[in-house]
Each structure stands twice: as structure tokens, then as C-alpha cells.
Write a protein that holds these residues in place. Structure first.
Motif, PDB file in Angstrom:
ATOM      1  N   GLU A 306       0.814  -1.211   0.000  1.00  0.00           N
ATOM      2  CA  GLU A 306       0.000   0.000   0.000  1.00  0.00           C
ATOM      3  C   GLU A 306       0.851   1.267   0.000  1.00  0.00           C
ATOM      4  OE1 GLU A 306      -2.293  -0.558   3.508  1.00  0.00           O
ATOM      5  OE2 GLU A 306      -3.773  -1.889   2.554  1.00  0.00           O
ATOM      6  N   LEU A 307       2.153   1.113  -0.160  1.00  0.00           N
ATOM      7  CA  LEU A 307       3.048   2.257  -0.167  1.00  0.00           C
ATOM      8  C   LEU A 307       2.734   3.149  -1.369  1.00  0.00           C
ATOM      9  CD1 LEU A 307       5.429   3.033   1.727  1.00  0.00           C
ATOM     10  CD2 LEU A 307       6.967   2.068  -0.006  1.00  0.00           C
ATOM     11  N   HIS A 308       2.806   4.453  -1.154  1.00  0.00           N
ATOM     12  CA  HIS A 308       2.533   5.419  -2.220  1.00  0.00           C
ATOM     13  C   HIS A 308       3.691   6.417  -2.268  1.00  0.00           C
ATOM     14  CE1 HIS A 308       0.218   7.781  -5.020  1.00  0.00           C
ATOM     15  NE2 HIS A 308       0.216   8.830  -4.233  1.00  0.00           N
ATOM     16  N   ARG A 309       3.891   7.023  -3.432  1.00  0.00           N
ATOM     17  CA  ARG A 309       4.963   8.007  -3.570  1.00  0.00           C
ATOM     18  C   ARG A 309       4.426   9.210  -4.334  1.00  0.00           C
ATOM     19  NH1 ARG A 309      10.419   8.424  -2.979  1.00  0.00           N
ATOM     20  NH2 ARG A 309      11.666   9.513  -4.568  1.00  0.00           N
ATOM     21  N   ASN A 310       4.704  10.400  -3.790  1.00  0.00           N
ATOM     22  CA  ASN A 310       4.283  11.632  -4.457  1.00  0.00           C
ATOM     23  C   ASN A 310       5.338  12.704  -4.185  1.00  0.00           C
ATOM     24  OD1 ASN A 310       3.758  12.500  -1.797  1.00  0.00           O
ATOM     25  ND2 ASN A 310       1.582  12.009  -1.948  1.00  0.00           N
ATOM     26  N   PHE A 311       4.988  13.943  -4.404  1.00  0.00           N
ATOM     27  CA  PHE A 311       5.961  15.024  -4.231  1.00  0.00           C
ATOM     28  C   PHE A 311       6.407  15.187  -2.781  1.00  0.00           C
ATOM     29  CE2 PHE A 311       4.023  16.241  -8.298  1.00  0.00           C
ATOM     30  CZ  PHE A 311       5.167  16.474  -9.044  1.00  0.00           C
ATOM     31  N   MET A 312       5.714  14.585  -1.841  1.00  0.00           N
ATOM     32  CA  MET A 312       6.118  14.626  -0.437  1.00  0.00           C
ATOM     33  C   MET A 312       7.017  13.444  -0.086  1.00  0.00           C
ATOM     34  SD  MET A 312       2.653  16.019   1.463  1.00  0.00           S
ATOM     35  CE  MET A 312       1.481  14.844   0.765  1.00  0.00           C
ATOM     36  N   GLY A 313       7.269  12.554  -1.053  1.00  0.00           N
ATOM     37  CA  GLY A 313       8.074  11.370  -0.797  1.00  0.00           C
ATOM     38  C   GLY A 313       7.189  10.149  -0.628  1.00  0.00           C
ATOM     39  N   TYR A 314       7.637   9.185   0.168  1.00  0.00           N
ATOM     40  CA  TYR A 314       6.842   7.983   0.422  1.00  0.00           C
ATOM     41  C   TYR A 314       5.753   8.280   1.443  1.00  0.00           C
ATOM     42  CZ  TYR A 314       9.979   4.967  -2.220  1.00  0.00           C
ATOM     43  OH  TYR A 314      10.694   4.377  -3.234  1.00  0.00           O
ATOM     44  N   SER A 315       4.592   7.672   1.223  1.00  0.00           N
ATOM     45  CA  SER A 315       3.443   7.931   2.073  1.00  0.00           C
ATOM     46  C   SER A 315       2.661   6.638   2.287  1.00  0.00           C
ATOM     47  CB  SER A 315       2.525   8.979   1.408  1.00  0.00           C
ATOM     48  OG  SER A 315       1.287   9.071   2.058  1.00  0.00           O
ATOM     49  N   THR A 316       1.944   6.582   3.389  1.00  0.00           N
ATOM     50  CA  THR A 316       1.076   5.429   3.661  1.00  0.00           C
ATOM     51  C   THR A 316      -0.321   5.660   3.099  1.00  0.00           C
ATOM     52  OG1 THR A 316       0.459   6.346   5.819  1.00  0.00           O
ATOM     53  CG2 THR A 316       2.346   4.855   5.763  1.00  0.00           C
ATOM     54  N   ASN A 317      -0.583   6.848   2.569  1.00  0.00           N
ATOM     55  CA  ASN A 317      -1.906   7.190   2.041  1.00  0.00           C
ATOM     56  C   ASN A 317      -1.834   7.460   0.545  1.00  0.00           C
ATOM     57  OD1 ASN A 317      -3.524   7.375   4.575  1.00  0.00           O
ATOM     58  ND2 ASN A 317      -2.008   8.945   5.070  1.00  0.00           N
ATOM     59  N   ALA A 318      -2.599   6.716  -0.225  1.00  0.00           N
ATOM     60  CA  ALA A 318      -2.666   6.941  -1.668  1.00  0.00           C
ATOM     61  C   ALA A 318      -3.920   7.749  -1.972  1.00  0.00           C
ATOM     62  CB  ALA A 318      -2.698   5.612  -2.419  1.00  0.00           C
ATOM     63  N   THR A 319      -3.747   9.041  -2.249  1.00  0.00           N
ATOM     64  CA  THR A 319      -4.883   9.897  -2.588  1.00  0.00           C
ATOM     65  C   THR A 319      -4.719  10.390  -4.024  1.00  0.00           C
ATOM     66  OG1 THR A 319      -3.765  11.852  -1.716  1.00  0.00           O
ATOM     67  CG2 THR A 319      -5.200  10.661  -0.206  1.00  0.00           C
ATOM     68  N   ARG A 320      -5.821  10.517  -4.701  1.00  0.00           N
ATOM     69  CA  ARG A 320      -5.790  10.979  -6.095  1.00  0.00           C
ATOM     70  C   ARG A 320      -5.430  12.455  -6.183  1.00  0.00           C
ATOM     71  NH1 ARG A 320      -8.003   8.954 -10.760  1.00  0.00           N
ATOM     72  NH2 ARG A 320      -8.430  10.467 -12.416  1.00  0.00           N
ATOM     73  N   LEU A 321      -5.924  13.236  -5.221  1.00  0.00           N
ATOM     74  CA  LEU A 321      -5.739  14.682  -5.253  1.00  0.00           C
ATOM     75  C   LEU A 321      -4.810  15.137  -4.139  1.00  0.00           C
ATOM     76  CD1 LEU A 321      -6.437  17.516  -6.317  1.00  0.00           C
ATOM     77  CD2 LEU A 321      -8.488  17.477  -4.868  1.00  0.00           C
ATOM     78  N   MET A 322      -3.719  15.796  -4.507  1.00  0.00           N
ATOM     79  CA  MET A 322      -2.822  16.416  -3.535  1.00  0.00           C
ATOM     80  C   MET A 322      -2.787  17.910  -3.827  1.00  0.00           C
ATOM     81  SD  MET A 322       1.225  15.828  -2.747  1.00  0.00           S
ATOM     82  CE  MET A 322       1.807  17.148  -3.806  1.00  0.00           C
ATOM     83  N   VAL A 323      -3.252  18.698  -2.878  1.00  0.00           N
ATOM     84  CA  VAL A 323      -3.268  20.150  -3.029  1.00  0.00           C
ATOM     85  C   VAL A 323      -2.036  20.722  -2.337  1.00  0.00           C
ATOM     86  CG1 VAL A 323      -4.480  22.289  -2.444  1.00  0.00           C
ATOM     87  CG2 VAL A 323      -5.775  20.270  -3.167  1.00  0.00           C
ATOM     88  N   GLY A 324      -1.264  21.500  -3.075  1.00  0.00           N
ATOM     89  CA  GLY A 324      -0.098  22.168  -2.515  1.00  0.00           C
ATOM     90  C   GLY A 324      -0.413  23.632  -2.273  1.00  0.00           C
ATOM     91  N   LEU A 325      -0.246  24.093  -1.049  1.00  0.00           N
ATOM     92  CA  LEU A 325      -0.513  25.478  -0.684  1.00  0.00           C
ATOM     93  C   LEU A 325       0.794  26.176  -0.341  1.00  0.00           C
ATOM     94  CD1 LEU A 325      -3.592  24.899   1.677  1.00  0.00           C
ATOM     95  CD2 LEU A 325      -3.646  25.518  -0.746  1.00  0.00           C
ATOM     96  N   GLY A 326       0.906  27.437  -0.702  1.00  0.00           N
ATOM     97  CA  GLY A 326       2.116  28.199  -0.424  1.00  0.00           C
ATOM     98  C   GLY A 326       2.988  28.320  -1.657  1.00  0.00           C
TER      99      GLY A 326
END
Length: 454
Positions: A306-326
Motif C-alpha cells: 500500500e506504499l505510495h509516492r508523491n511530491f512529499m516522498g513515500y506515504s502510507t496514504n494513496a490519494t488521487r488529489l494532492m493540493v499544494g498550498l504556499g
């Protein structure tokens, strides 16, 4: 490790927190309308599935420049910048909330930077209460933040814990005084010990240390000393990153030269010794560059595939939408990427005009989406299955030809419809993913864009 393979595959390559990688995004940024359409579509799909969304909040301020750092930051000792920046960030979040049309379910939040603990506890509290207003927090939401051991106070830790944060990551890099001097990040061991103790006393479930190998003036003895001290404090997770020398992007790295850096076999030996010491202390290697105790959720996610990887690195949560603020944050709708304006002043100006502050991005093609899935599988699970239809339709036969050499070097098992990474191939995972990177092969860079893979 075979030194011949090390020399052969130690070439510049992406870290694959996304596909396509940022240098290969299309030149034209999504329009405001396109961006809103992609965000709305991703939100509707994730909301219907009940999976929630992820949030990344970029807090760019630091009091001192760490010369090794490649992040987007603003160096200042003026803390009056905190309040207006938070006000703008919350205005940006309201734009997204209005677009959603209903209270979003938040599954994951990460505060990065810069130095999030540059901000006072009271300002962080105001910011998070503004994020929570009009939103729903998932029961099992994972909230984490990055803290500098020198300025993370017990009040910071308690305030964020009371707001629901259960994970904290401390940037250690190296305990050696000479290395710290060269990279301009002086932090005594006692400071790290103190903030770790506070976090545990307060009740944090997961403490992470960021360590880097390949830094200027590092030696085998200094790395061993750093790892032994880290293992004694027993963080739940350790990110053991390869130093990325990219002075064309990070001018601060010109404070030293390549002659100061451990190279090739010497650098890789630092990792191999580190890995051995971590494993002897009970840590398990997770994905690329990460280690976790078996009691940590990252280990559980890896075991359950269930490991996921996005712009934050490795994550335990796989979400379709990642909102970046700032400023400079990157957003991901799965079908589109969008990066916010990098300069604080430009970012604030756009938001104050009621605009999404996107200045560049990429709308993923059908081919991009297929390749993204396979690269993500390799980065998270060290294997992927490729259908015969995809092989033909997306010219993955060309990728299979490139993979044959890796198979001949016994780094992967290449079958008709699958790629399995061998244990010996894990250090070369970036090279393996590069074989699938159609955009890179169609437009080979004329100048160096990435750090070396090993």
C-alpha cells in the motif's frame, strides 16, 4: 556492490516523485479554467470513493542558509513575515474549498519548507485552524511536519500534537562538526536528543530523522558515528538520502566544490555501511532511501503493498488529489500537475487577485498515465505488470529493449508481462525507471538536469 556496475549506472537521473518529471513538463502552464476542471474532477472522484485528499503546506522561511539545501526558501530573521504569509496561504485554501463546493475530507497533511518551526506555535495554530475550518479530518488522517532541532520548542510539539499531528521529521543530515560547518548547519547532538525526548513524552507515534550521505567532507568514520548516534536515539523512521549536487539550481552549493564530495564507489560504500548498521539495529529498508522499524506504519504499508509516492516522498496514504498550498508548492490531480509561483511576492499578488497561483504545470497524456503507473509500482513495490496491449500501444517494447541490459546484469527479472527488481537491483531503481521514461529518451538533455543516480 559490483564496482563495474556502479560506474556503469552512476549517471544523472530523476528521483521520480512524479512522472513526467518536472523538467519534462509541457512548456505551457494550464489555464485557470483547465486547472479548475482537473481539480474539480479529481475531487469528485476521490470524494465519491471516500478516499480523501492530501495537503502539502510550504512554509519557506529559514533564519540561516544551509548550503546543501535545494529547497525553495527565503532567508530572514524578520518574523513579522509569518502573519501575512499565513493569511495568503489560507486565502489560497479558500479558493480550493469554494471550487470543491463541499467540505473536503482531509486524509493527509504535511508541513514542509523552508523551516516550518520558523513560525511561532501560535501562528501555526492559527494556520491549522484555518485549514480545518470548513473541512473534515479523516479519523485515521496522518498529520506530519518538519522540524529543525535547533528551533523546535516543546511548545511547537505540544501545539501541533493538540491539533492532531502524530508524526515529526527532524533534519539531522550529519552529526560531524566539520561537515556541519561546511554545510552551514550547526546543531549539537544534545538538541536532537532533546527534541526527540520531548516528542516521545508528548505522545508522537512516529519520529523520523533525515540523514544524508555524500555530503562535503564526509568520511566513512563520520557517517558511522552519525548512524550510531541516530540508532541510539532510535527514531521510528530514517530517510537516508543521497546528497544531490545541483549547484546550477542551488547556488549555495557553490560554497564548496566537487573535490570536497565523496564520489562513486566511496559514496556508495557510505550507503552500504549505513544500511548494514540500520538493519543490525532493527530497521527494514523501505522503497528507495527509507528505513523503518517494524512497528511503524511505513513498514506496514510496504508489507501490505500500500506504499505510495508523491511530491512529499513515500506515504502510507494513496490519494488521487494532492493540493499544494504556499509558494512553489506542487499540486497533483493525477491527470495534471501544477506548481505555484516561487517568489513570495508573486505568489501573494496572484492569490490576492483571486487567482490560483499556478505558473507552470503539465496535463498528462494517456501515455503519461500508463508510464506513471508502472514507474510508481517500481518505486513502491519493486515490480510491475505490463499488459500486451500496453506494450504495443505505448511503445513499451522500446523500454523492454532498454531493460534487457539491466536483466543481463542480473538487476531485474524481465518476463513477457512483468518486471521484478532483484535485491541487487534496488540500488539502481532510478536507472530501472529511466528505461521506461519515454519523455527522457525522446528528448535527451543537452545539459545536466538531475543529480547522479548512485
Amino acid at each position: 556492490m559490483d564496482n563495474n556496475l556502479l560506474r556503469k549506472y552512476n549517471v544523472p537521473g530523476p528521483r521520480y516523485t512524479s512522472y513526467p518529471t518536472v523538467p519534462y513538463w509541457e512548456d505551457i502552464a494550464p489555464t485557470q479554467e483547465q486547472w479548475m476542471d482537473h481539480v474539480s474532477s479529481a475531487f469528485k472522484i476521490s470524494d465519491a470513493k471516500g478516499e480523501g485528499i492530501s495537503l502539502y503546506l510550504h512554509l519557506p522561511y529559514c533564519e540561516k542558509l544551509c548550503t546543501y539545501c535545494g529547497c525553495n526558501k527565503r532567508i530572514t530573521i524578520n518574523h513579522h513575515v509569518e502573519d501575512p504569509y499565513i493569511t495568503t496561504l489560507l486565502q489560497e485554501w479558500r479558493l480550493y474549498q469554494e471550487l470543491f463546493g463541499k467540505a473536503p475530507l482531509i486524509q493527509e497533511i504535511h508541513l514542509g519548507g523552508g523551516t516550518p518551526t520558523f513560525f511561532s506555535p501560535s501562528n501555526l495554530k492559527r494556520m491549522m485552524e484555518g485549514i480545518f475550518y470548513g473541512s473534515r479530518l479523516a479519523e485515521d488522517a496522518e498529520l506530519s511536519f518538519e522540524g529543525h532541532p535547533n528551533n523546535t520548542s516543546r511548545e511547537h510539539l505540544q501545539t501541533l500534537y493538540d491539533l492532531g499531528f502524530r508524526r515529526v521529521s527532524f533534519g539531522i543530515q550529519d552529526f560531524d562538526e566539520e561537515v556541519q560547518r561546511v554545510i552551514n548547519r550547526i546543531q549539537p547532538y544534545k538538541n536532537v536528543e532533546q527534541v526527540t525526548q520531548w516528542a516521545r513524552e508528548i505522545g508522537y507515534e512516529s519520529v523520523n530523522y533525515d540523514l544524508i550521505y555524500g555530503l562535503p567532507k564526509q568520511t566513512m568514520s563520520s557517517v558511522i558515528n552519525t548512524i550510531q548516534k541516530s540508532n541510539f536515539l532510535k527514531p521510528d523512521r530514517i530517510a537516508f538520502y543521497s546528497y544531490a549536487h545541483v549547484p546550477w539550481n542551488s547556488p549555495g552549493q557553490r560554497a564548496y566544490t566537487e573535490a570536497d564530495l565523496p564520489k562513486d564507489e566511496e559514496k556508495r560504500a557510505l550507503y552500504e555501511v549505513g544500511k548494514q548498521l540500520f538493519e543490525e539495529a532493527g530497521y527494514v529498508e523501505i522503497g528507495m532511501d527509507h528505513f523503518a522499524l517494524k512497528s511503524d506504519k511505513l513498514y506496514t504499508a510496504a508489507q501490505n503493498l500500500e506504499l505510495h509516492r508523491n511530491f512529499m516522498g513515500y506515504s502510507t496514504n494513496a490519494t488521487r488529489l494532492m493540493v499544494g498550498l504556499g509558494c512553489s508548492s506542487i499540486n497533483d490531480t493525477w491527470t495534471a500537475f501544477g506548481q505555484n509561483l516561487k517568489k513570495v511576492e508573486d505568489y501573494r499578488s496572484a492569490v490576492e487577485k483571486g487567482q490560483f497561483p499556478i505558473f507552470r504545470g503539465h496535463l498528462l497524456t494517456e501515455e503519461d498515465l500508463i508510464l506513471r503507473k508502472h514507474i510508481l509500482d517500481l518505486m513502491c513495490r519493486f515490480r510491475t505488470n505490463i499488459s500486451a496491449e500496453a506494450l504495443l500501444k505505448f511503445k513499451l517494447l522500446e523500454a523492454k529493449e532498454r531493460l534487457k541490459e539491466l536483466a543481463q546484469d542480473q538487476l531485474i527479472q524481465l518476463d513477457q508481462d512483468s518486471i521484478q527488481v532483484h535485491e541487487a537491483g534496488k540500488p539502481f531503481i532510478r536507472n530501472i525507471c529511466m528505461a521506461l521514461d519515454a519523455r527522457l529518451w525522446r528528448n535527451k538533455p543537452q545539459t545536466q538536469l538531475f543529480s547522479s543516480t548512485i
